[in-house]
Design an enzyme around this catalytic site. Structure first.
Site, mmCIF file in Angstrom:
data_model
loop_
_atom_site.group_PDB
_atom_site.id
_atom_site.type_symbol
_atom_site.label_atom_id
_atom_site.label_comp_id
_atom_site.label_asym_id
_atom_site.label_seq_id
_atom_site.Cartn_x
_atom_site.Cartn_y
_atom_site.Cartn_z
ATOM 1 N N GLU A 14 0.844 -1.195 0.000
ATOM 2 C CA GLU A 14 0.000 0.000 0.000
ATOM 3 C C GLU A 14 0.876 1.239 0.000
ATOM 4 O OE1 GLU A 14 -1.112 -1.516 3.870
ATOM 5 O OE2 GLU A 14 -1.058 0.538 4.642
ATOM 6 N N LYS A 34 2.870 4.532 0.886
ATOM 7 C CA LYS A 34 3.362 5.116 2.134
ATOM 8 C C LYS A 34 3.008 6.589 2.080
ATOM 9 C CE LYS A 34 7.334 5.321 5.188
ATOM 10 N NZ LYS A 34 7.347 6.744 5.508
ATOM 11 N N ASP A 56 2.768 10.410 2.928
ATOM 12 C CA ASP A 56 3.703 11.355 3.531
ATOM 13 C C ASP A 56 2.921 12.378 4.354
ATOM 14 O OD1 ASP A 56 6.064 12.455 4.186
ATOM 15 O OD2 ASP A 56 6.513 13.291 2.218
ATOM 16 N N TYR A 64 -4.463 2.419 8.595
ATOM 17 C CA TYR A 64 -3.699 1.304 8.018
ATOM 18 C C TYR A 64 -3.081 0.368 9.057
ATOM 19 C CZ TYR A 64 0.014 4.773 8.808
ATOM 20 O OH TYR A 64 0.853 5.702 9.371
ATOM 21 N N LYS A 86 11.125 2.737 -0.605
ATOM 22 C CA LYS A 86 11.090 4.163 -0.914
ATOM 23 C C LYS A 86 11.213 4.427 -2.412
ATOM 24 C CE LYS A 86 10.902 6.009 3.229
ATOM 25 N NZ LYS A 86 11.896 6.980 3.637
ATOM 26 N N CYS A 136 40.936 21.965 13.408
ATOM 27 C CA CYS A 136 39.519 22.149 13.712
ATOM 28 C C CYS A 136 39.165 23.630 13.558
ATOM 29 C CB CYS A 136 39.233 21.684 15.138
ATOM 30 S SG CYS A 136 37.574 22.109 15.689
ATOM 31 N N CYS A 158 38.083 24.989 17.389
ATOM 32 C CA CYS A 158 39.010 25.149 18.522
ATOM 33 C C CYS A 158 40.473 25.181 18.080
ATOM 34 C CB CYS A 158 38.804 24.035 19.544
ATOM 35 S SG CYS A 158 39.386 22.426 18.987
ATOM 36 N N CYS A 206 38.592 16.234 14.894
ATOM 37 C CA CYS A 206 39.239 17.204 15.784
ATOM 38 C C CYS A 206 39.743 16.439 16.996
ATOM 39 C CB CYS A 206 38.208 18.249 16.194
ATOM 40 S SG CYS A 206 38.641 19.146 17.685
ATOM 41 N N CYS A 217 37.060 21.230 22.914
ATOM 42 C CA CYS A 217 36.512 21.830 21.690
ATOM 43 C C CYS A 217 35.047 22.190 21.947
ATOM 44 C CB CYS A 217 36.611 20.858 20.524
ATOM 45 S SG CYS A 217 35.791 21.489 19.042
HETATM 46 S S1 IVH Z 1 2.601 0.912 8.933
HETATM 47 C C1 IVH Z 1 4.472 -0.930 12.688
HETATM 48 N N1 IVH Z 1 1.602 1.878 6.717
HETATM 49 O O1 IVH Z 1 5.528 5.589 7.945
HETATM 50 C C2 IVH Z 1 4.287 -0.276 11.391
HETATM 51 N N2 IVH Z 1 3.040 3.285 8.002
HETATM 52 O O2 IVH Z 1 8.297 4.878 8.689
HETATM 53 C C3 IVH Z 1 3.321 0.836 11.436
HETATM 54 N N3 IVH Z 1 3.324 5.528 7.078
HETATM 55 O O3 IVH Z 1 5.326 6.325 11.330
HETATM 56 C C4 IVH Z 1 3.373 1.701 10.254
HETATM 57 N N4 IVH Z 1 2.020 5.254 5.328
HETATM 58 O O4 IVH Z 1 3.668 7.479 9.798
HETATM 59 C C5 IVH Z 1 2.397 2.118 7.778
HETATM 60 N N5 IVH Z 1 0.616 2.629 4.757
HETATM 61 C C6 IVH Z 1 1.397 2.853 5.820
HETATM 62 C C7 IVH Z 1 2.027 4.094 6.012
HETATM 63 C C8 IVH Z 1 2.861 4.268 7.123
HETATM 64 C C9 IVH Z 1 2.797 6.095 5.986
HETATM 65 C C10 IVH Z 1 4.265 6.178 8.000
HETATM 66 C C11 IVH Z 1 3.865 6.145 9.444
HETATM 67 C C12 IVH Z 1 5.043 5.596 10.179
HETATM 68 C C13 IVH Z 1 6.131 5.720 9.179
HETATM 69 C C14 IVH Z 1 7.133 4.613 9.362
#
Ligand code: IVH
Length: 709
Positions: free
Chosen positions: A130, A132, A134, A242, A330, A424, A427, A448, A454
């Protein structure tokens, strides 16, 4: 009886109708005082009177539980006056996710899960994929289907109480409907702002001369963290559910099943989620999501994969702050070109000299970037980066932007090769490249040699000490450390804890200094006092020892248990040197290698570090490490070594299970080992156990032992 008289009647003489009237009055009254206090900073009554109102409400509710109102003030928990938002401890911590960048990382993720669960290639293993989102994560608690509380992620253990604001988000139901809604569930998900709404909001902000947000994520966070809920209400925030935290009962046995139930109950869930049967299918979902990304209407920065079966999730458990059963894949970094105006050297807490490119500000994927890391001097030389060059910068997720390469065609004729300093810049101490771990090639990092003389190193160490994942002193941020160091108020960690006493005797009281006031100083004393007790793992991490990150600090704390044991172990290793038994004992701790032991030993060989720790311990109490899910079992506190091939579960799973039961798992056998669990074809560790007379168990005997409790 008139309401006014009712309000003075003692609780145990109220009858039911009177109690109902009183609860209604108190709900309104308390909400009004909350608003005066939190949103307008203008309380009308003293704290004691306010507390009395709350107590009266609680007492009436205890006597007449059937009368508890949906909007009862009692569930607005923990609103600590001076902090704006109250704090809420998450019943189940809110974790983060490990990252995958390359396709191979995804194949490796699947392989790792299969290995851990001892699945054969023929065993099916499904995942969800699914987007992610932002945005910012939120935990929303429903009790008997009613929204009672909402908290931000915070540091994962404790977040901010944003219940009132979350209730203004129209997509988030105040009540869940459905027969299988559990008594208690913390629904987790992401609050975000769509692209169109972001553009409209920013245009309005600009027109009103207000702050313009850098990206939708910041705008969503800024909108949620408003002390005035009416502002939050005016922002079109959205939500996707989610995940979940505490739940009295789950409506399904799979991730996808629970999320489907969320949708039935009235929660918004992402329509772009899929169930996939293999890494290949995950990669296909990733490609498709990437293609749809621009048309989604909201920011996403990758795809999250989760093992679908909940019993598998349970068995896989967690490493440090992330689940073994999920990973974030990512999207590639976003890039832009700009001019490099200067190269500045920053000095870090371990003395590392890091070159930073000062850039002509440029927007990279929606975020304005004016600094980027150049990593180290070898990287500058390799890329031949020069002041005046036009460079490509990139930014991936939350990581620091970096300079990728130079566009040579645009190089000004007078640009000269950059010479990295050998002293450095802060310092003036000599800065050299070590030979780490006695290797023959020089470390890439120039350091350093000034140590705590320092100012840059001393300040960075202090900043690290107070930072969120370390001791976490709220209100003592980076800028305050700079100021306090420069004016001599805080030069070493122990000074933090004596600041209030020294200030009370001082002629230059802090409350009279620019940027401070009576109230903010009081708040600072409070947050320092709140950290006079520190958990051992946080404390070890806070010391800022090289190579000792959060995971290593936790491994040390888990194995050694108390500050006394930790001190004894590291000091003995520092005194005894590499050949000593103390050194080997540390090296034997699971997760700890020689690099870490070398670093610990170096740190505890420095007199000024020893003094700093001793002084600190005069002011703070270190709380022994609590084993998570601290269960009492037949193996609690025992040291176990697994060797050979296990038949019933993989080695990592056996280890995780033993740790859940409170055992320490070590990598090698010593006199301190309690049990060696020997699978098939066990080799030298088994021999060693026999030599030392350590108890040897077969896998079946081990399982019988742990099942006996
Ligand atoms: S699952 C234990 N699902 O990503 C796992 N996280 O890097 C719980 N996030 O803090 C997270 N979309 O804010 C999950 N479809 C998704 C997500 C998601 C965004 C964010 C969430 C979390 C961060 C983790």
């Amino acid at each position: 009886m008139k309401n006014l008289e009712l309000s003075t009647k003692s609780v145990d003489t109220l009858n039911e109708p009177e109690a109902a009237i009183e609860l209604a009055r108190l709900a309104v009254e308390i909400a009004r005082h909350d608003a005066l206090y939190y949103q307008h900073d203008a309380p009308e009554i003293p704290d004691a009177d306010y507390d009395a109102l709350r107590r009266r409400n609680d007492d009436i509710e205890t006597r007449f539980p059937a009368l508890v109102r949906a909007d009862t003030p009692a569930t607005r928990v923990g609103t600590a006056p001076s902090d704006g938002f109250g704090k809420i401890r998450h019943a189940v911590p809110m974790l983060s996710l490990g990252n995958a960048f390359a396709n191979e990382d995804v194949a490796e993720f699947e392989a790792r899960v299969r290995r851990f669960l001892s699945l054969t290639p023929g065993d099916p293993l499904a995942f969800t994929a699914e987007p992610k989102i932002d945005g910012l994560s939120i935990s929303i608690r429903y009790e008997k289907g009613v929204l009672v509380q909402a908290a931000t992620r915070g540091d994962g253990a404790e977040g901010e109480n944003v219940t009132l604001n979350v209730k203004t988000i129209s997509q988030i139901p105040h009540k869940l409907s459905g027969r299988d809604v559990p008594d208690v569930i913390d629904v987790r998900g992401e609050i975000y702002l769509g692209h169109d709404d972001f553009a409209v909001l920013n245009a309005a902000q600009a027109a009103a001369g207000d702050k313009v947000f850098a990206n939708p994520r910041n705008a969503a966070a800024g909108s949620l963290r408003q002390l005035d809920s009416t502002i939050t209400a005016s922002r079109p925030l959205k939500f996707f559910a989610y995940a979940w935290g505490e739940a009295s009962k789950l409506p399904a046995e799979t991730q996808s099943g629970v999320v489907a139930a969320f949708a039935r109950w009235g929660l918004p869930t992402n329509p772009q989620a899929n169930v996939c049967a293999s890494a290949a299918e995950l990669l296909a979902a990733y490609r498709e999501t990437g293609e749809r990304r621009a048309a989604l209407g909201y920011d996403i920065d990758g795809v999250v994969y989760k093992v679908d079966r909940l019993d598998y999730q349970q068995r896989l458990g967690f490493v440090s702050r992330s689940p073994r059963w999920a990973i974030a894949h990512k999207f590639p970094a976003e890039q832009a070109t700009t001019v490099l105006n200067a190269i500045e050297i920053q000095v870090g807490r371990t003395g590392a000299l890091t070159p930073v490119a000062k850039l002509q500000p440029v927007s990279v994927g929606g975020v304005v970037v004016s600094n980027a890391t150049l990593h180290n001097e070898d990287e500058i030389a390799r890329k031949d980066v020069r002041v005046g060059d036009t460079v490509v910068v990139q930014r991936a997720g939350d990581v620091i932007p970096q300079v990728v390469r130079v566009i040579l065609e645009k190089r000004p004729p007078d640009a000269v090769r950059y010479v990295f300093p050998s002293a450095c810049p802060v310092c003036g101490s000599h800065a050299a490249r070590d030979h780490d771990g006695g290797s023959s090639t020089a470390d890439v990092v120039r350091r350093c040699s000034g140590g705590l003389i320092c100012p840059a190193q001393a300040k960075e160490r202090l900043k690290h000490f107070v930072s969120r994942n370390a001791v976490d002193i709220e209100g003592l941020g980076e800028e305050k450390i700079e100021v306090f160091y420069d004016d001599g108020r805080i030069m070493r960690p122990a000074d933090i804890y004596t600041l209030q006493a020294r200030d009370s005797r001082s002629l230059k009281r802090l409350k009279d200094q620019k940027g401070f006031g009576e109230k903010s100083v009081e708040k600072l004393w409070k947050s320092i006092d709140a950290r006079r007790k520190v958990a051992l793992d946080r404390f070890i991490f806070a010391l800022g020892i090289r190579h000792v990150g959060e995971t290593t600090a936790r491994d040390l704390a888990k194995s050694l248990g108390t500050i006394e044991a930790f001190q004894e172990a590291v000091r003995a290793a520092a005194a005894g040197g590499r050949e000593s038994e103390a050194y080997r004992d540390l090296d034997n701790i699971e997760g700890i290698g020689l690099t870490v032991v070398d670093a610990l030993s170096a740190f505890f060989s420095e007199p000024h570090n020893l003094d700093a720790v001793d002084d600190l311990l005069k002011h703070v109490t270190i709380v022994p490490f609590e084993r998570i899910h601290a269960v009492q079992s037949a193996v609690t506190g025992k040291t176990v070594v697994f060797t050979g091939t296990l038949a019933q579960m993989s080695r990592p799973e056996a280890k995780a299970q033993a740790e859940r039961l409170g055992a320490k798992v070590a990598g090698s056998v010593s006199k301190k080992t309690d049990y060696v669990v020997a699978g098939a074809d066990a080799g030298s560790k088994l021999d060693k156990a026999r030599d030392l007379g350590v108890a040897v168990l077969s896998e079946d005997e081990w399982i019988a032992l742990i099942s006996s409790t």
